[in-house]
Design an enzyme around this catalytic site. Sequence first.
Site, mmCIF file in Angstrom:
data_model
loop_
_atom_site.group_PDB
_atom_site.id
_atom_site.type_symbol
_atom_site.label_atom_id
_atom_site.label_comp_id
_atom_site.label_asym_id
_atom_site.label_seq_id
_atom_site.Cartn_x
_atom_site.Cartn_y
_atom_site.Cartn_z
ATOM 1 N N TYR A 27 40.545 -10.773 57.326
ATOM 2 C CA TYR A 27 40.991 -10.791 58.585
ATOM 3 C C TYR A 27 39.340 -11.362 58.852
ATOM 4 O O TYR A 27 40.224 -12.485 59.957
ATOM 5 C CB TYR A 27 40.507 -9.776 59.419
ATOM 6 C CG TYR A 27 41.296 -9.857 60.811
ATOM 7 C CD1 TYR A 27 42.217 -10.125 61.493
ATOM 8 C CD2 TYR A 27 39.327 -9.139 61.052
ATOM 9 C CE1 TYR A 27 42.177 -10.073 62.663
ATOM 10 C CE2 TYR A 27 40.116 -9.196 62.665
ATOM 11 C CZ TYR A 27 41.211 -9.991 63.261
ATOM 12 O OH TYR A 27 40.951 -9.710 64.863
ATOM 13 N N GLU A 49 44.601 -4.618 70.729
ATOM 14 C CA GLU A 49 43.379 -4.567 71.333
ATOM 15 C C GLU A 49 43.619 -3.313 72.694
ATOM 16 O O GLU A 49 42.554 -2.376 72.625
ATOM 17 C CB GLU A 49 42.527 -5.408 71.950
ATOM 18 C CG GLU A 49 42.043 -7.107 71.640
ATOM 19 C CD GLU A 49 41.189 -6.816 70.671
ATOM 20 O OE1 GLU A 49 40.258 -5.851 70.376
ATOM 21 O OE2 GLU A 49 41.041 -7.686 69.759
ATOM 22 N N TRP A 57 38.582 -0.888 64.794
ATOM 23 C CA TRP A 57 39.988 -1.424 64.406
ATOM 24 C C TRP A 57 40.218 -2.170 63.027
ATOM 25 O O TRP A 57 41.183 -2.360 62.816
ATOM 26 C CB TRP A 57 38.117 -3.603 64.409
ATOM 27 C CG TRP A 57 39.553 -4.585 64.779
ATOM 28 C CD1 TRP A 57 40.063 -5.307 63.143
ATOM 29 C CD2 TRP A 57 40.095 -4.650 64.961
ATOM 30 N NE1 TRP A 57 41.086 -6.312 63.215
ATOM 31 C CE2 TRP A 57 41.337 -5.899 64.470
ATOM 32 C CE3 TRP A 57 41.067 -4.749 66.546
ATOM 33 C CZ2 TRP A 57 42.513 -6.585 65.007
ATOM 34 C CZ3 TRP A 57 42.416 -4.745 66.565
ATOM 35 C CH2 TRP A 57 42.757 -6.014 66.210
#
Length: 197
Positions: A27, A49, A57
């Site tokens: 990522y 988000e 995350w």
Amino acid sequence: MTEDLIVGKDGLARPRWAASNDMLRTYYDQEWGMPITSEAGLFERLSLECFQSGLSWAIILSKRESFRQAFAGFAPEQVALFTEDDFERLMNDAGIVRNRLKIRATIANAEATLMLREEGGLPDFVWSFKPEQTPAPHSFSEVPTQSPESKALAKELKKRGFKFVGPTTMYALMEAIGMVDTHLVGSHRRGSSGIWA
């Protein structure tokens, strides 16, 4: 080289969080901080988000494909039409984060995204808050968590019906889509967005 950067077996320097596993490394190397200018792409990042707020995350990223399936590929036209049956389906979907307020917010944000087309659309709106310059952090302690621009963006999105779009969440969005470059100085990704030298 700061202690917040780790040089991998490939000789590339990455922040500690991105060096911890293959998913985060991929990522970081391929997506994080690269410009997103499509409506669907921005709506997806905004939604993720929102769900990430208060969580790591890594949790959100590991569930991203499930989120995409659950939320019709983050097509705002489809998500805006979600019914109470859809809401219940999402609340029973173990593949996503089952938070009532965040699910409701995502549906509301899809509706707000469609309304924003009257002002040029979500991408133009979000990118209009791009700052004049970007930070150049050498360590995590130097990475901002919000900015005047993220505060202004959050305020204006809220005025237009968006939810879970606080200044910290919006700064994380700005980082994720390349509006600011908070790759640590010394990272192999620093300056890779094509926006900031």
